[in-house]
Write a protein that holds these residues in place. Structure first.
Motif, PDB file in Angstrom:
ATOM      1  N   LEU A 146       0.815  -1.217   0.000  1.00 32.78           N
ATOM      2  CA  LEU A 146       0.000   0.000   0.000  1.00 32.78           C
ATOM      3  C   LEU A 146       0.845   1.262   0.000  1.00 32.78           C
ATOM      4  O   LEU A 146       0.426   2.289  -0.544  1.00 32.78           O
ATOM      5  N   VAL A 147       2.043   1.212   0.569  1.00 31.25           N
ATOM      6  CA  VAL A 147       2.951   2.351   0.444  1.00 31.25           C
ATOM      7  C   VAL A 147       3.278   2.589  -1.029  1.00 31.25           C
ATOM      8  O   VAL A 147       3.221   3.722  -1.529  1.00 31.25           O
ATOM      9  N   LEU A 148       3.601   1.500  -1.734  1.00 31.62           N
ATOM     10  CA  LEU A 148       3.940   1.622  -3.153  1.00 31.62           C
ATOM     11  C   LEU A 148       2.755   2.121  -3.967  1.00 31.62           C
ATOM     12  O   LEU A 148       2.909   2.968  -4.857  1.00 31.62           O
ATOM     13  N   GLU A 149       1.562   1.609  -3.683  1.00 30.21           N
ATOM     14  CA  GLU A 149       0.384   2.040  -4.426  1.00 30.21           C
ATOM     15  C   GLU A 149       0.107   3.523  -4.211  1.00 30.21           C
ATOM     16  O   GLU A 149      -0.202   4.255  -5.149  1.00 30.21           O
ATOM     17  N   THR A 150       0.239   3.971  -2.970  1.00 30.57           N
ATOM     18  CA  THR A 150      -0.028   5.381  -2.668  1.00 30.57           C
ATOM     19  C   THR A 150       1.010   6.288  -3.298  1.00 30.57           C
ATOM     20  O   THR A 150       0.677   7.304  -3.926  1.00 30.57           O
ATOM     21  N   VAL A 151       2.283   5.931  -3.161  1.00 33.62           N
ATOM     22  CA  VAL A 151       3.351   6.779  -3.677  1.00 33.62           C
ATOM     23  C   VAL A 151       3.388   6.769  -5.202  1.00 33.62           C
ATOM     24  O   VAL A 151       3.798   7.749  -5.833  1.00 33.62           O
TER      25      VAL A 151
ATOM     26  N   THR B 152      -1.403   2.830   4.553  1.00 35.38           N
ATOM     27  CA  THR B 152      -2.122   3.869   3.810  1.00 35.38           C
ATOM     28  C   THR B 152      -2.210   5.154   4.625  1.00 35.38           C
ATOM     29  O   THR B 152      -1.948   6.259   4.117  1.00 35.38           O
ATOM     30  N   LEU B 153      -2.583   5.033   5.881  1.00 33.58           N
ATOM     31  CA  LEU B 153      -2.732   6.212   6.734  1.00 33.58           C
ATOM     32  C   LEU B 153      -1.380   6.878   7.016  1.00 33.58           C
ATOM     33  O   LEU B 153      -1.252   8.108   6.934  1.00 33.58           O
ATOM     34  N   VAL B 154      -0.377   6.072   7.324  1.00 34.81           N
ATOM     35  CA  VAL B 154       0.934   6.631   7.619  1.00 34.81           C
ATOM     36  C   VAL B 154       1.525   7.317   6.388  1.00 34.81           C
ATOM     37  O   VAL B 154       2.099   8.410   6.480  1.00 34.81           O
ATOM     38  N   THR B 155       1.367   6.690   5.230  1.00 34.39           N
ATOM     39  CA  THR B 155       1.899   7.295   4.000  1.00 34.39           C
ATOM     40  C   THR B 155       1.180   8.588   3.666  1.00 34.39           C
ATOM     41  O   THR B 155       1.815   9.612   3.368  1.00 34.39           O
ATOM     42  N   GLY B 156      -0.161   8.557   3.718  1.00 32.05           N
ATOM     43  CA  GLY B 156      -0.931   9.737   3.336  1.00 32.05           C
ATOM     44  C   GLY B 156      -0.804  10.893   4.302  1.00 32.05           C
ATOM     45  O   GLY B 156      -0.739  12.057   3.885  1.00 32.05           O
ATOM     46  N   PHE B 157      -0.736  10.598   5.599  1.00 33.52           N
ATOM     47  CA  PHE B 157      -0.732  11.663   6.595  1.00 33.52           C
ATOM     48  C   PHE B 157       0.674  12.079   7.036  1.00 33.52           C
ATOM     49  O   PHE B 157       0.856  13.212   7.485  1.00 33.52           O
ATOM     50  N   ILE B 158       1.657  11.186   6.919  1.00 35.18           N
ATOM     51  CA  ILE B 158       2.974  11.493   7.477  1.00 35.18           C
ATOM     52  C   ILE B 158       4.077  11.468   6.419  1.00 35.18           C
ATOM     53  O   ILE B 158       4.761  12.465   6.198  1.00 35.18           O
ATOM     54  N   LEU B 159       4.248  10.313   5.762  1.00 35.12           N
ATOM     55  CA  LEU B 159       5.404  10.150   4.885  1.00 35.12           C
ATOM     56  C   LEU B 159       5.425  11.146   3.734  1.00 35.12           C
ATOM     57  O   LEU B 159       6.447  11.785   3.467  1.00 35.12           O
ATOM     58  N   VAL B 160       4.303  11.282   3.032  1.00 31.06           N
ATOM     59  CA  VAL B 160       4.258  12.171   1.872  1.00 31.06           C
ATOM     60  C   VAL B 160       4.488  13.622   2.282  1.00 31.06           C
ATOM     61  O   VAL B 160       5.097  14.397   1.542  1.00 31.06           O
ATOM     62  N   ALA B 161       4.015  13.991   3.469  1.00 32.05           N
ATOM     63  CA  ALA B 161       4.198  15.360   3.942  1.00 32.05           C
ATOM     64  C   ALA B 161       5.624  15.616   4.416  1.00 32.05           C
ATOM     65  O   ALA B 161       6.108  16.747   4.364  1.00 32.05           O
ATOM     66  N   ALA B 162       6.306  14.560   4.868  1.00 29.74           N
ATOM     67  CA  ALA B 162       7.616  14.742   5.485  1.00 29.74           C
ATOM     68  C   ALA B 162       8.785  14.436   4.556  1.00 29.74           C
ATOM     69  O   ALA B 162       9.878  14.978   4.749  1.00 29.74           O
ATOM     70  N   LEU B 163       8.565  13.572   3.551  1.00 31.04           N
ATOM     71  CA  LEU B 163       9.687  13.080   2.750  1.00 31.04           C
ATOM     72  C   LEU B 163       9.400  13.211   1.260  1.00 31.04           C
ATOM     73  O   LEU B 163       8.255  13.075   0.825  1.00 31.04           O
ATOM     74  N   PRO B 164      10.443  13.412   0.438  1.00 36.29           N
ATOM     75  CA  PRO B 164      10.269  13.340  -1.016  1.00 36.29           C
ATOM     76  C   PRO B 164       9.921  11.913  -1.447  1.00 36.29           C
ATOM     77  O   PRO B 164      10.237  10.943  -0.741  1.00 36.29           O
ATOM     78  N   THR B 165       9.310  11.801  -2.597  1.00 37.48           N
ATOM     79  CA  THR B 165       8.959  10.479  -3.126  1.00 37.48           C
ATOM     80  C   THR B 165      10.185   9.588  -3.260  1.00 37.48           C
ATOM     81  O   THR B 165      10.142   8.395  -2.948  1.00 37.48           O
TER      82      THR B 165
END
Length: 506
Positions: A27-32, A164-177
């Motif tokens: 799901l990290v890969l799908e979101t990113v 999904t939640l961690v990627t959408g709310f934290i990872l994408v906001a904090a880190l480049p793809t």
């Protein structure tokens, strides 16, 4: 199975961790992946659907392959290599997408499916083979089959939800793809090494020595993929929560700056001349703004969407003392405009980060002389900003004398613009449409600007000012506009298929 000996079960906690981890990375890969392909394909409903569809196909195929191999080989020998291959696939995804994306830019179905498949199919397929292998190892007692499968399935789903939640709310906001992808590859590689060491801790030295060359090759390939990810061309100056944003310099004008969002050229700003409106549709909106109140008189304006903040800067320059409140959902875009596009937020130009419809609902009645609708997700106006209910809010805020100008992009057969004009006309008694004649005749795609008010529009003055522009443009109103609209449906919160109506304009 080809092996005569039934494989030993994994410890219960290790089995749960493996399924949770593999499902989470999927799901990290799908979101990113949506962010990876957006600079080349845009971010439309079709692109989102392609990513989800290809990902689900990869999950289904990977689960089938994992179960098939689990019945023929000892899964304990396959799990660590699967994680290792997944790490290699993830490490190679970023450079493949960025180099292939430059060659495959476009909006055709084939291009969309090809690039999304190159982005997600292989790594997600490999990772999706892990859960059925773990299930196979844990099925030591047929009387507990339902319990084992149910527990592992629920943990896999929990891993997917958490990721999904961690990627959408934290990872994408904090880190480049790129950092997320490299981090995922590194985690998968470490997991493969740790799992391999654990599962084969009892092997003799000869067996371990024979595995060393494969590990060296895998490590070299992983390092190569990571290095290529770092060196791959990056289409973004900034990755915001919503966009891959890039600002380029106009080679013909020192102060000219062009804002690109995802795959589209979005705004033009002249740092040295805020009165300059480069794009035709901004010139049309400028004419509407010029006629919204007596010449030079300050106005209270609300802008639905900020982008490059071109029109707010124009109003500040042509009508000193005006107040332009800008509703922009992307806070990263506001920061970029301040750094690269000359935006200076303040009391006369407050930039409010949030959803335009929700923020508009908080404004008092009749509080705006002018509302400019210029919010886009890819090339489509977000559907909830197009409906009759939204137009009712716009009319409430513009009151009896205010004017609404809305930018729309469409092409033949112009289903969306006709529906949007019908929707605006269902709320406002006076409506006009500005567009090139070829676009109105259905011969080409273009920008359209809808103008609406509760008071009579200055149609002759509007047409006269537009005729003075360099590019010819037509104005429809009255019976001509009704003929153009025809029997188009009025869009509502219950029915607004904007993406399906819209024809993408290259």
């Amino acid at each position: 199975m080809t092996d005569d000996v039934t494989p030993a079960r994994l410890p219960g906690r290790l089995a749960l961790v493996l399924v949770f981890f593999a499902s989470g990375v999927v799901l990290v890969l799908e979101t990113v992946s949506l962010r990876l392909v957006a600079p080349y394909l845009g971010l439309s409903l079709q692109v989102t659907s392609a990513v989800i569809g290809v990902s689900l196909g990869a999950i289904a195929y990977g689960a089938w392959l994992g179960g098939w191999h689990a019945d023929r080989r000892d899964p304990r020998r396959l799990l660590a290599p699967l994680l290792g291959l997944s790490a290699l696939a993830v490490a190679g995804t970023l450079p493949v997408v960025r180099w292939l994306g430059e060659a495959l830019r476009g909006t055709s179905v084939g291009v969309v499916l090809a690039l999304t498949a190159a982005t997600v199919f292989v790594p997600i397929m490999l990772l999706s083979a892990v859960p059925p292998m773990v299930v196979k190892l844990q099925l030591g007692d047929l009387e507990q089959t339902g319990r084992v499968v149910g527990r592992l399935s629920s943990v896999g789903t929990l891993g997917a939800v958490t990721a999904t939640l961690v990627t959408g709310f934290i990872l994408v906001a904090a880190l480049p793809t790129s950092a997320i992808m490299i981090g995922a590859a590194a985690l998968l590689a470490l997991a493969a090494l740790a799992l391999g060491a654990y599962l084969h801790r009892g092997r003799d030295r000869a067996a371990k020595a024979s595995a060393t060359p494969a590990r060296v090759v895998a490590a070299a390939l992983l390092a190569t993929g990571t290095g290529l990810s770092v060196l791959a061309p990056d289409p973004c100056d900034v990755e915001t929560a919503y966009h891959c944003a890039q600002v380029t310099v106009d080679p013909l004008r020192p102060g000219g700056r062009v804002l690109h969002l995802n795959a589209a050229e979005h705004s033009y700003v002249d740092l040295n001349d805020p009165k300059r409106l480069e794009y035709a549709y901004t010139q049309w909106i400028g004419v509407v703004a010029d006629l919204a109140a007596p010449r030079g008189e300050a106005v209270d304006a609300v802008h639905l969407g900020g982008g490059g903040f071109t029109v707010p800067r124009y109003l500040a320059a042509t009508r000193p003392g005006s107040r332009s409140t800008v509703f922009e959902i992307d806070g990263g875009l506001v920061d970029l405009a301040g750094q690269r596009l000359g935006l200076r937020p303040g009391p006369a130009l407050p930039a409010v980060v949030g959803d335009a419809r929700m923020l508009l609902g908080d404004l008092p009645d009749a509080s705006a002389d002018l509302i400019v609708g210029d919010a886009f997700g890819d090339l489509a106006v977000p559907w909830h900003l197009t409906t009759r209910e939204m137009m009712a809010q716009v009319r409430r805020v513009t009151g009896p004398d205010g004017v609404y100008a809305q930018n729309v992009i469409d092409g033949p057969p112009t289903r969306f613009i006709r529906a949007e004009v019908a929707t605006v006309a269902a709320v406002f008694p006076h409506v006009a449409l500005i567009a090139p004649r070829a676009a109105l005749d259905g011969r080409e795609g273009a920008n359209f600007v809808i103008v609406a008010s509760a008071r009579t529009l200055p149609a002759q003055a509007l047409a006269g000012r537009l005729a003075m522009l360099q590019e010819p443009v037509a104005v429809l109103s009255g019976a001509d506009l009704a003929a153009f609209t025809g029997d188009a449906a009025v869009l509502t919160d219950d029915y607004a298929p904007v993406d399906q109506m819209l024809v993408r304009v290259s």
